[in-house]
Design a protein around this motif. Structure first.
Motif, short mmCIF file in Angstrom:
data_model
loop_
_atom_site.label_atom_id
_atom_site.label_comp_id
_atom_site.label_asym_id
_atom_site.label_seq_id
_atom_site.Cartn_x
_atom_site.Cartn_y
_atom_site.Cartn_z
N ALA A 20 3.91 3.08 -6.57
CA ALA A 20 3.18 3.96 -5.65
C ALA A 20 2.56 3.16 -4.52
O ALA A 20 2.06 2.05 -4.72
CB ALA A 20 2.11 4.72 -6.42
N ASP A 21 2.60 3.72 -3.33
CA ASP A 21 2.01 3.07 -2.15
C ASP A 21 0.51 3.30 -2.17
O ASP A 21 0.02 4.38 -1.82
CB ASP A 21 2.63 3.65 -0.89
CG ASP A 21 2.30 2.85 0.36
OD1 ASP A 21 1.75 1.73 0.21
OD2 ASP A 21 2.58 3.32 1.47
N LYS A 22 -0.25 2.28 -2.60
CA LYS A 22 -1.69 2.42 -2.78
C LYS A 22 -2.51 1.55 -1.84
O LYS A 22 -3.73 1.64 -1.83
CB LYS A 22 -2.07 2.08 -4.22
CG LYS A 22 -1.65 3.11 -5.25
CD LYS A 22 -2.14 2.70 -6.63
CE LYS A 22 -3.63 2.41 -6.65
NZ LYS A 22 -4.13 2.02 -7.98
N GLY A 23 -1.87 0.66 -1.10
CA GLY A 23 -2.63 -0.27 -0.27
C GLY A 23 -2.05 -0.41 1.12
O GLY A 23 -0.86 -0.16 1.34
N LEU A 24 -2.89 -0.85 2.05
CA LEU A 24 -2.49 -0.97 3.44
C LEU A 24 -1.84 -2.30 3.77
O LEU A 24 -1.40 -2.49 4.91
CB LEU A 24 -3.72 -0.78 4.34
CG LEU A 24 -4.42 0.58 4.24
CD1 LEU A 24 -5.70 0.57 5.05
CD2 LEU A 24 -3.49 1.70 4.71
N ALA A 25 -1.77 -3.21 2.80
CA ALA A 25 -1.28 -4.55 3.11
C ALA A 25 0.06 -4.89 2.47
O ALA A 25 0.74 -5.81 2.94
CB ALA A 25 -2.32 -5.59 2.68
N HIS A 26 0.44 -4.21 1.38
CA HIS A 26 1.66 -4.58 0.67
C HIS A 26 2.41 -3.37 0.13
O HIS A 26 1.80 -2.37 -0.23
CB HIS A 26 1.34 -5.48 -0.55
CG HIS A 26 0.79 -6.81 -0.21
ND1 HIS A 26 -0.56 -7.02 0.00
CD2 HIS A 26 1.40 -8.01 -0.04
CE1 HIS A 26 -0.75 -8.28 0.30
NE2 HIS A 26 0.41 -8.90 0.28
N HIS A 27 3.73 -3.53 0.04
CA HIS A 27 4.55 -2.72 -0.84
C HIS A 27 4.65 -3.48 -2.17
O HIS A 27 4.62 -4.72 -2.19
CB HIS A 27 5.95 -2.52 -0.28
CG HIS A 27 6.00 -1.81 1.03
ND1 HIS A 27 5.76 -0.46 1.15
CD2 HIS A 27 6.29 -2.25 2.28
CE1 HIS A 27 5.88 -0.10 2.42
NE2 HIS A 27 6.20 -1.16 3.13
N HIS A 28 4.83 -2.75 -3.26
CA HIS A 28 5.02 -3.37 -4.57
C HIS A 28 6.25 -2.78 -5.23
O HIS A 28 6.44 -1.56 -5.23
CB HIS A 28 3.80 -3.15 -5.46
CG HIS A 28 2.56 -3.82 -4.96
ND1 HIS A 28 1.70 -3.24 -4.05
CD2 HIS A 28 2.03 -5.04 -5.25
CE1 HIS A 28 0.70 -4.07 -3.79
NE2 HIS A 28 0.87 -5.16 -4.50
#
Length: 348
Positions: A30-38
């Protein structure tokens, strides 16, 4: 970027790096942050952290080296994931990426997981401070307090356009003045390796109850109480998509006390409130900055800082916008001021 495109690019990068997991099934998270994809590398025990930007404002290779050093330095604490590999910048992944240990567990539940967060931070802060010559590439400013003040000042350039009412702006300016008075004095807390991004959404709680800090992009050598603030401020405990709680004064103070009972670093209670206020200043001025910069188009050169909303899922952007609006509201700024006054009475 779509999940399909992201996985295709990651596959190419893994193959080019001759990774032993080049054939692993890839599962976007899930896209949860503004700095990384996981992306989870299924069956490998690894997660790929693929930068969207550099929050530190670094060029591509320097940003990757910085993040790798964060994981390498913090790994000895036992409270963070281990670094498992690097993917250099390439046509497939212009900003490169890291492979880090997957921590299996659940999101933090507040307030019951606050002691576990305090213990994890105490373990990180217990790491020995390297000699100055061995602290790079992590930030190790000659005066971390003034450097933090400079960071806040740069972000505060966006306050004029943030739509604040006069009492809210006055409260912010009063705290900035108080921070400057601290900077003007000679006293400083001892410094240690800190996360500088210790909001509860960046922790995973394992089955045995231990909390693990999984996001280390902004680690630096600075003051422990900044992490305690970031773990317990309203602007942190209500920030994450999956973690939301409004802490009482007893719960806030209890977290600091739990950390103090487990830390090997100097406790320095007189710095708890000034550094809590400084961390809030950093957070609230960042909100003004994001409000000003997020509407811009994404950078095309894959370098440096980039807060463009076009780099993240629409649902995440909507959540961040809601949180920024909340934290810049008069009611919340007044709430923070009242909390600081109450903690001043409690801590002295």
């Amino acid at each position: 970027m779509s999940d399909v495109d992201l996985c295709h690019r990651l596959r190419r990068a893994l193959q080019a790096a001759r990774s032993p997991w080049a054939g692993a099934a890839l599962q976007p998270m899930a896209d949860k942050g503004l700095a990384h994809h996981h992306v989870r590398l299924v069956g490998s025990g690894a997660i790929a952290r693929l930068p969207k930007q550099s929050q530190m404002g670094l060029d591509t290779q320097a940003a990757l080296d910085y993040q790798a050093a964060c994981f390498e330095r913090a790994g000895a604490s036992g409270a963070t994931p281990q670094l498992m590999g690097r993917l250099p910048p390439s046509d497939a992944l212009p900003r490169g990426g890291l492979l880090v240990q997957e921590i299996v567990g659940r999101s933090v539940r507040l307030p019951q997981d606050l002691p576990a967060i305090a213990i994890a931070l105490a373990a990180l802060h217990a790491l020995p401070l390297p000699a100055p010559a061995h602290r790079a590439p992590l930030r190790h400013d000659a005066d971390p307090l003034q450097a933090l003040r400079d960071e806040i000042d740069a972000q505060a350039n966006h306050l004029d356009g943030a739509g604040l009412d006069a009492p809210s702006r006055a409260r912010i300016e009063a705290q900035r003045a108080a921070l400057q008075r601290c900077c003007d004095g000679a006293a400083r807390p001892l410094r240690r390796l800190i996360a500088f991004d210790a909001h509860p959404g960046n922790f995973v709680v394992q089955d045995d109850g231990r909390a693990v800090l999984v996001d280390l992009e902004k680690a630096r050598y600075s003051f422990c109480a900044l992490d305690l603030a970031h773990a317990t401020l309203y602007t942190s405990t209500t920030w994450d998509v999956d973690v939301h709680a409004e802490l009482t004064l007893d719960q806030i103070a209890g977290t600091y006390d739990a950390w103090a009972s487990h830390t090997e670093a100097a406790v320095e209670r007189t710095w708890w409130l000034p550094l809590r206020a400084a961390m809030w200043l950093w957070s609230v001025t960042w909100c003004a900055k994001w409000r000003a910069l997020s509407a811009r188009s994404a950078r095309t050169d894959a370098r440096g800082e980039d807060w463009s909303q076009h780099l993240s899922d629409a649902a995440l952007v909507a959540h961040v916008r809601d949180r920024v609006d909340c934290y810049l509201s008069a009611a919340v700024i007044e709430r923070i001021a009242e909390e600081f006054a109450a903690l001043q009475r409690r801590w002295g």
